[in-house]
Enzyme design. Structure first.
Site, short mmCIF file in Angstrom:
data_model
loop_
_atom_site.label_atom_id
_atom_site.label_comp_id
_atom_site.label_asym_id
_atom_site.label_seq_id
_atom_site.Cartn_x
_atom_site.Cartn_y
_atom_site.Cartn_z
N THR A 1 0.84 -1.20 0.00
CA THR A 1 0.00 0.00 0.00
C THR A 1 0.87 1.25 0.00
OG1 THR A 1 -1.75 -1.17 1.21
CG2 THR A 1 -1.83 1.23 1.23
N GLN B 1 -6.27 -1.81 -2.57
CA GLN B 1 -5.52 -0.63 -2.11
C GLN B 1 -4.67 -0.07 -3.24
OE1 GLN B 1 -5.61 -3.72 -0.66
NE2 GLN B 1 -5.03 -3.59 1.51
N ASP C 1 -8.20 3.58 -0.55
CA ASP C 1 -6.94 4.14 -0.03
C ASP C 1 -6.36 5.23 -0.93
OD1 ASP C 1 -7.28 2.30 1.94
OD2 ASP C 1 -5.44 1.18 1.58
N ASP D 1 -12.00 3.62 2.77
CA ASP D 1 -10.88 4.15 3.57
C ASP D 1 -10.05 5.14 2.76
OD1 ASP D 1 -11.79 2.25 5.38
OD2 ASP D 1 -10.26 0.78 4.86
N ARG E 1 -13.98 4.64 10.12
CA ARG E 1 -13.96 3.41 10.91
C ARG E 1 -12.56 3.27 11.51
NH1 ARG E 1 -13.53 -1.96 7.08
NH2 ARG E 1 -12.01 -1.20 5.55
N TRP F 1 -9.18 2.06 12.11
CA TRP F 1 -8.11 1.21 11.59
C TRP F 1 -7.23 0.71 12.73
CZ3 TRP F 1 -3.32 3.19 8.47
CH2 TRP F 1 -2.67 2.10 7.88
#
Length: 536
Positions: A298, A328, A351, A372, A440, A442
């Site tokens: 990532t 990602q 991401d 995310d 949320r 992580w």
């Protein structure tokens, strides 16, 4: 627990640590030894083990001396871990392991730099003043810890944890850095409350008077142009030339003319004070297509990776075209301390934007994504930005933030202030069928606040999501908060009932997450000419 109670609880933890470490008179070495000091840290065992096996340390007589010893211990372990990682790579032929090793070696190199920076800042030569504040030190220690976690996460991305974990776990480096954070945090709470390295007028020493003029009339050191009318036709070539400067004082401006630049760029460590100026987010576009499914971590999937200090970007789009099915895939990753992104567009799916570490400011930016899509563990403020959830894969929900604060003493988090959250054009036709959450957790101490922001009906009434449906991970220890938001989804009536979620009622509570306080922006933003609001 309301905001005030949580602040008091954190203050209480700091004060308890401070009292335990400092309350007794320390008149002689015999009164106290390193083992006694270690007992009062969050992780006493690795602290004791290190000092037991390393002779030559002078016994501390005050908390600030113990801090220096802890930072030295953490740096020693980081150097050992990096050496072992480098050794492991000599005979490694597996491409996934090589990819993770490359990241980890770089990340541990930066950890060493952050610890060294802290050490020199808080323990100046005799007679000299400290060159940093305890607030600065807490930022750099937070970054050092984040780097170790990013290394570990990278091995998880590519399923090679059995290769990396034994190397980095044996050093107990994360626990040693957490001890540094706790002790430095106690000193910070005790009253050494600076904001950032600044001169007597309240401005950082690295900013020149020319910075403000640069935003009005660009005088570029180098020009990049696709049509051959500049010094280079790739952005990275210009960045590399800037990195070879013998003297790095002063802003180095790279003007990137309109065009689509298909390349992955990296502004490396020590390539400081770079400014990229484009012809506007719709005209100057840097684009790549790396993803985890394509064999990258990532961290290294980023179209643009920014590490050098004091980076500024204006009028540029950073895009990752991997698409929603590739998992990602980062468009922009910033690990640059005191970095600014102004009138930029950051576009991807899962991401999209990795606010990896350090202090960052985003003003009038557009951020597009699905899962995310703003994540990491910087102290990052988004002001007057447009946040645009896109259409995800069938069955997926959108999650705007996944903040990665792993330690309660890290001074990190995501603050979204005076911005707008609206559906992207591709989501509008199906907005009623896709759930979109503001964040949320992580990591266990995830921290995200949304202040005075317009929430369109794209945001789910519950507002926030657990990490996985049904999971209770982090719900009691995270800090998610809202303050005076507006728009169709701003009502908090149906919000989650977690212990860690707060509806802030007082301006004094919300102001802790503003530009002025959260990233000490009044000390380093004014002379850049970037508009900003210091408070609410």
């Amino acid at each position: 627990m309301n905001m005030m109670m949580q602040k008091l609880s954190i203050l209480f933890l700091h004060l308890i640590l401070l009292v335990l470490l400092c309350v007794h008179p320390l008149t002689t070495v015999a009164d106290r030894n390193s083992t006694d000091w270690c007992d009062k840290t969050p992780y006493p065992d690795p602290c004791k083990c290190y000092f037991k096996n390393h002779n030559g340390f002078q016994q501390p007589t005050q908390l600030s001396e113990f801090r220096v010893m802890l930072v030295e211990a953490a740096m020693d372990r980081a150097i050992s871990a990096r050496a072992e990682l480098t050794n492991s790579g000599k005979n490694c032929t597996d491409s996934k392991k090589q990819a993770v090793l490359a990241d980890c070696i770089d990340l541990y190199g930066d950890t060493i730099m952050q610890l060294n920076r802290t050490l020199h800042g808080v323990s100046p030569k005799a007679g000299a003043a400290k060159s940093c504040t305890d607030f600065d030190a807490q930022t750099w220690l937070s970054t050092a810890l984040t780097n170790t976690e990013t290394c570990r996460r990278g091995s998880s991305d590519l399923n090679v944890t059995d290769f990396i974990t034994p190397i980095v776990s044996n050093t107990k480096i994360s626990h040693l850095i957490s001890n540094c954070l706790a002790v430095n945090g106690a000193l910070l709470t005790a009253g050494n409350k600076g904001n950032t390295t600044a001169n007597q007028k309240g401005f950082p020493t690295w900013l020149s008077r020319k910075d403000k003029r640069l935003l009005r009339a660009v005088r570029a050191n180098l020009v990049v142009a696709k049509d051959g009318s500049g010094h280079f036709n790739t952005v990275q070539a210009a960045i590399d030339v800037a990195g070879r400067r013998k003297v790095t004082s002063g802003r180095f401006v790279i003007y990137v003319k309109r065009g689509i630049y298909q390349e992955n760029i990296n502004v490396r460590l020590n390539n400081d004070d770079i400014m990229l100026v484009g012809d506007g987010m719709r005209s100057t576009i840097i684009t790549g297509g790396r993803s985890v499914q394509g064999g990258y971590t990532t961290y290294n999937s980023a179209t643009a990776g920014i590490e050098g200090l004091h980076f500024i970007a204006k009028g540029i789009t950073f895009r990752n075209t991997a698409g929603p099915a590739k998992g990602q895939a980062v468009a922009l990753r910033s690990s640059s301390d005191l970095s600014i992104f102004y009138k930029c567009s950051i576009e991807g799916y899962q991401d999209t934007l990795m606010v990896h570490s350090q202090r960052q400011f985003y003003r009038e930016c557009y951020i597009y994504g699905t899962v995310d899509f703003i994540f990491g563990n910087a102290a990052a403020v988004f002001q007057n930005c447009l946040i645009l959830p896109r259409r995800p894969l069938k069955g997926q929900a959108n999650v705007i933030t996944a903040q990665g604060r792993a330690d309660p003493f890290q001074n990190t988090g995501i603050s979204i202030h005076n911005s707008r959250i609206l559906p992207a054009p591709d989501l509008k036709p199906v907005v009623g069928t896709v759930k979109t959450y503001m964040g949320r957790p992580w990591m266990k101490f995830s921290r995200t606040v949304v202040l005075q922001t317009y929430l369109d009906n794209v945001v789910s009434p519950v507002g926030w999501s657990p990490w996985i449906e049904g999971s209770v991970f982090g719900l009691d220890t995270l800090f998610y908060a809202e303050y005076k938001n507006t728009g169709p989804a701003s009502s908090t009536r149906w919000r989650v009932s977690w212990k860690g979620f707060h509806v802030l009622g007082r301006a004094s509570d919300a102001s802790a997450f503003t530009v002025g306080k959260f990233i000490a922006g009044t000390a380093w933003l004014p002379r850049t000419g970037i508009p900003f609001t210091s408070g609410l």
